[in-house]
Design a protein around this motif. Structure first.
Motif, PDB file in Angstrom:
ATOM      1  N   ASN A  44       1.971 -12.381   3.569  1.00  0.00           N
ATOM      2  CA  ASN A  44       2.484 -13.204   2.480  1.00  0.00           C
ATOM      3  C   ASN A  44       2.529 -12.378   1.201  1.00  0.00           C
ATOM      4  O   ASN A  44       1.501 -11.825   0.788  1.00  0.00           O
ATOM      5  N   TYR A  45       3.712 -12.287   0.586  1.00  0.00           N
ATOM      6  CA  TYR A  45       3.893 -11.386  -0.551  1.00  0.00           C
ATOM      7  C   TYR A  45       3.042 -11.777  -1.761  1.00  0.00           C
ATOM      8  O   TYR A  45       2.509 -10.925  -2.450  1.00  0.00           O
ATOM      9  N   CYS A  46       2.924 -13.067  -2.017  1.00  0.00           N
ATOM     10  CA  CYS A  46       2.191 -13.502  -3.220  1.00  0.00           C
ATOM     11  C   CYS A  46       0.678 -13.520  -3.024  1.00  0.00           C
ATOM     12  O   CYS A  46      -0.060 -13.271  -3.966  1.00  0.00           O
ATOM     13  N   GLU A  47       0.234 -13.804  -1.806  1.00  0.00           N
ATOM     14  CA  GLU A  47      -1.196 -13.957  -1.592  1.00  0.00           C
ATOM     15  C   GLU A  47      -1.867 -12.744  -0.962  1.00  0.00           C
ATOM     16  O   GLU A  47      -2.977 -12.389  -1.340  1.00  0.00           O
ATOM     17  N   GLU A  48      -1.220 -12.108   0.004  1.00  0.00           N
ATOM     18  CA  GLU A  48      -1.857 -11.010   0.729  1.00  0.00           C
ATOM     19  C   GLU A  48      -1.381  -9.622   0.294  1.00  0.00           C
ATOM     20  O   GLU A  48      -2.149  -8.667   0.330  1.00  0.00           O
ATOM     21  N   MET A  49      -0.127  -9.511  -0.100  1.00  0.00           N
ATOM     22  CA  MET A  49       0.428  -8.195  -0.418  1.00  0.00           C
ATOM     23  C   MET A  49      -0.273  -7.521  -1.600  1.00  0.00           C
ATOM     24  O   MET A  49      -0.498  -6.309  -1.553  1.00  0.00           O
ATOM     25  N   PRO A  50      -0.650  -8.252  -2.667  1.00  0.00           N
ATOM     26  CA  PRO A  50      -1.386  -7.558  -3.744  1.00  0.00           C
ATOM     27  C   PRO A  50      -2.660  -6.873  -3.247  1.00  0.00           C
ATOM     28  O   PRO A  50      -2.995  -5.777  -3.702  1.00  0.00           O
ATOM     29  N   LYS A  51      -3.337  -7.485  -2.293  1.00  0.00           N
ATOM     30  CA  LYS A  51      -4.540  -6.860  -1.727  1.00  0.00           C
ATOM     31  C   LYS A  51      -4.169  -5.608  -0.937  1.00  0.00           C
ATOM     32  O   LYS A  51      -4.854  -4.586  -1.018  1.00  0.00           O
ATOM     33  N   VAL A  52      -3.067  -5.672  -0.186  1.00  0.00           N
ATOM     34  CA  VAL A  52      -2.596  -4.499   0.555  1.00  0.00           C
ATOM     35  C   VAL A  52      -2.278  -3.371  -0.429  1.00  0.00           C
ATOM     36  O   VAL A  52      -2.676  -2.223  -0.226  1.00  0.00           O
ATOM     37  N   PHE A  53      -1.548  -3.698  -1.499  1.00  0.00           N
ATOM     38  CA  PHE A  53      -1.206  -2.685  -2.503  1.00  0.00           C
ATOM     39  C   PHE A  53      -2.459  -2.048  -3.098  1.00  0.00           C
ATOM     40  O   PHE A  53      -2.546  -0.845  -3.258  1.00  0.00           O
ATOM     41  N   ARG A  54      -3.428  -2.881  -3.464  1.00  0.00           N
ATOM     42  CA  ARG A  54      -4.639  -2.386  -4.126  1.00  0.00           C
ATOM     43  C   ARG A  54      -5.500  -1.539  -3.192  1.00  0.00           C
ATOM     44  O   ARG A  54      -6.074  -0.535  -3.598  1.00  0.00           O
ATOM     45  N   LEU A  55      -5.588  -1.923  -1.930  1.00  0.00           N
ATOM     46  CA  LEU A  55      -6.479  -1.230  -1.000  1.00  0.00           C
ATOM     47  C   LEU A  55      -5.831  -0.033  -0.305  1.00  0.00           C
ATOM     48  O   LEU A  55      -6.536   0.761   0.317  1.00  0.00           O
ATOM     49  N   SER A  56      -4.522   0.107  -0.404  1.00  0.00           N
ATOM     50  CA  SER A  56      -3.843   1.263   0.194  1.00  0.00           C
ATOM     51  C   SER A  56      -4.065   2.477  -0.684  1.00  0.00           C
ATOM     52  O   SER A  56      -3.953   2.398  -1.903  1.00  0.00           O
ATOM     53  N   ARG A  57      -4.358   3.600  -0.082  1.00  0.00           N
ATOM     54  CA  ARG A  57      -4.581   4.804  -0.883  1.00  0.00           C
ATOM     55  C   ARG A  57      -3.289   5.275  -1.526  1.00  0.00           C
ATOM     56  O   ARG A  57      -3.290   5.769  -2.643  1.00  0.00           O
ATOM     57  N   ILE A  58      -2.172   5.149  -0.803  1.00  0.00           N
ATOM     58  CA  ILE A  58      -0.860   5.484  -1.351  1.00  0.00           C
ATOM     59  C   ILE A  58       0.128   4.421  -0.891  1.00  0.00           C
ATOM     60  O   ILE A  58       0.189   4.085   0.290  1.00  0.00           O
ATOM     61  N   ASN A  59       0.907   3.898  -1.843  1.00  0.00           N
ATOM     62  CA  ASN A  59       1.985   2.968  -1.542  1.00  0.00           C
ATOM     63  C   ASN A  59       3.301   3.703  -1.749  1.00  0.00           C
ATOM     64  O   ASN A  59       3.579   4.186  -2.845  1.00  0.00           O
ATOM     65  N   LEU A  60       4.100   3.789  -0.697  1.00  0.00           N
ATOM     66  CA  LEU A  60       5.419   4.415  -0.822  1.00  0.00           C
ATOM     67  C   LEU A  60       6.398   3.400  -1.386  1.00  0.00           C
ATOM     68  O   LEU A  60       6.382   2.237  -0.998  1.00  0.00           O
ATOM     69  N   CYS A  61       7.255   3.862  -2.288  1.00  0.00           N
ATOM     70  CA  CYS A  61       8.230   2.961  -2.906  1.00  0.00           C
ATOM     71  C   CYS A  61       9.565   3.680  -3.074  1.00  0.00           C
ATOM     72  O   CYS A  61       9.950   4.041  -4.194  1.00  0.00           O
ATOM     73  N   PRO A  62      10.282   3.895  -1.960  1.00  0.00           N
ATOM     74  CA  PRO A  62      11.609   4.504  -2.092  1.00  0.00           C
ATOM     75  C   PRO A  62      12.610   3.467  -2.602  1.00  0.00           C
ATOM     76  O   PRO A  62      12.654   2.348  -2.111  1.00  0.00           O
ATOM     77  N   THR A  63      13.390   3.836  -3.589  1.00  0.00           N
ATOM     78  CA  THR A  63      14.380   2.931  -4.169  1.00  0.00           C
ATOM     79  C   THR A  63      15.617   2.884  -3.280  1.00  0.00           C
ATOM     80  O   THR A  63      15.995   3.885  -2.679  1.00  0.00           O
ATOM     81  N   LEU A  64      16.236   1.717  -3.223  1.00  0.00           N
ATOM     82  CA  LEU A  64      17.491   1.594  -2.493  1.00  0.00           C
ATOM     83  C   LEU A  64      18.480   2.607  -3.037  1.00  0.00           C
ATOM     84  O   LEU A  64      18.590   2.789  -4.255  1.00  0.00           O
ATOM     85  N   ARG A  65      19.215   3.252  -2.174  1.00  0.00           N
ATOM     86  CA  ARG A  65      20.145   4.321  -2.546  1.00  0.00           C
ATOM     87  C   ARG A  65      21.200   3.852  -3.552  1.00  0.00           C
ATOM     88  O   ARG A  65      21.609   4.595  -4.424  1.00  0.00           O
ATOM     89  N   GLY A  66      21.650   2.615  -3.435  1.00  0.00           N
ATOM     90  CA  GLY A  66      22.692   2.103  -4.325  1.00  0.00           C
ATOM     91  C   GLY A  66      22.210   1.774  -5.728  1.00  0.00           C
ATOM     92  O   GLY A  66      23.018   1.559  -6.631  1.00  0.00           O
TER      93      GLY A  66
END
Length: 156
Positions: A44-66
């Motif tokens: 769940n993006y609003c409830e669980e994803m912030p915890k995933v972001f915080r606890l991940s050592r590195i979060n990859l964020c490639p931007t859409l090519r367009g």
């Protein structure tokens, strides 16, 4: 053609990073399988994803090519949750964030791997950068701050 190029680039990035370091993926694409990749499925993006972001050592964020300009919302979400971000460059990022001080951008897949290797072995630097980014997001990306900026832009 942009969605296809984006898909190819993202797949290449995931494959190389997973091969070199192992990776946990949280995605609706449950069938996505690579060696050294643990696909957890969606959260769940609003409830669980912030915890995933915080606890991940590195979060990859490639931007859409367009997308040629703008700060990706995902980048703000990651930094606002207290996560470390390794992202593709966007011109507007430098309006708020200093490269390698507040945010880390990569220019190529090879560069992403080298930077991931560095920050996975330099915890103090990684932590300092994510703390800097978190402070900037909390100062400049709040609802009152963003609404004020929008109203000013449209002349209200």
């Amino acid at each position: 053609i942009n969605p296809w190029i984006t898909c190819v680039e993202r797949m290449g990035l995931l494959e190389v990073v997973a091969e070199n370091f192992g990776m946990d993926l949280f995605s609706k694409e449950r069938d996505f399988i690579l060696p050294n990749l643990n696909n957890h499925g969606p959260v769940n993006y609003c409830e669980e994803m912030p915890k995933v972001f915080r606890l991940s050592r590195i979060n990859l964020c490639p931007t859409l090519r367009g997308i040629r300009s703008g700060i990706p919302l995902r980048a703000i979400d990651i930094m606002g949750a207290g996560g470390f971000i390794l992202c593709s460059p966007q011109p507007e990022l430098t309006d708020y964030f200093r490269s390698d001080t507040d945010i880390v951008c990569y220019e190529s897949i090879e560069d992403a791997v080298e930077k991931a290797k560095f920050y996975l072995t330099h915890e103090e630097s990684r932590t300092r950068i994510l703390q800097n980014a978190y402070a900037i997001v909390n100062k400049h990306f709040t609802y009152p701050e963003r609404l004020s900026s929008i109203f000013q832009t449209v002349g209200l």
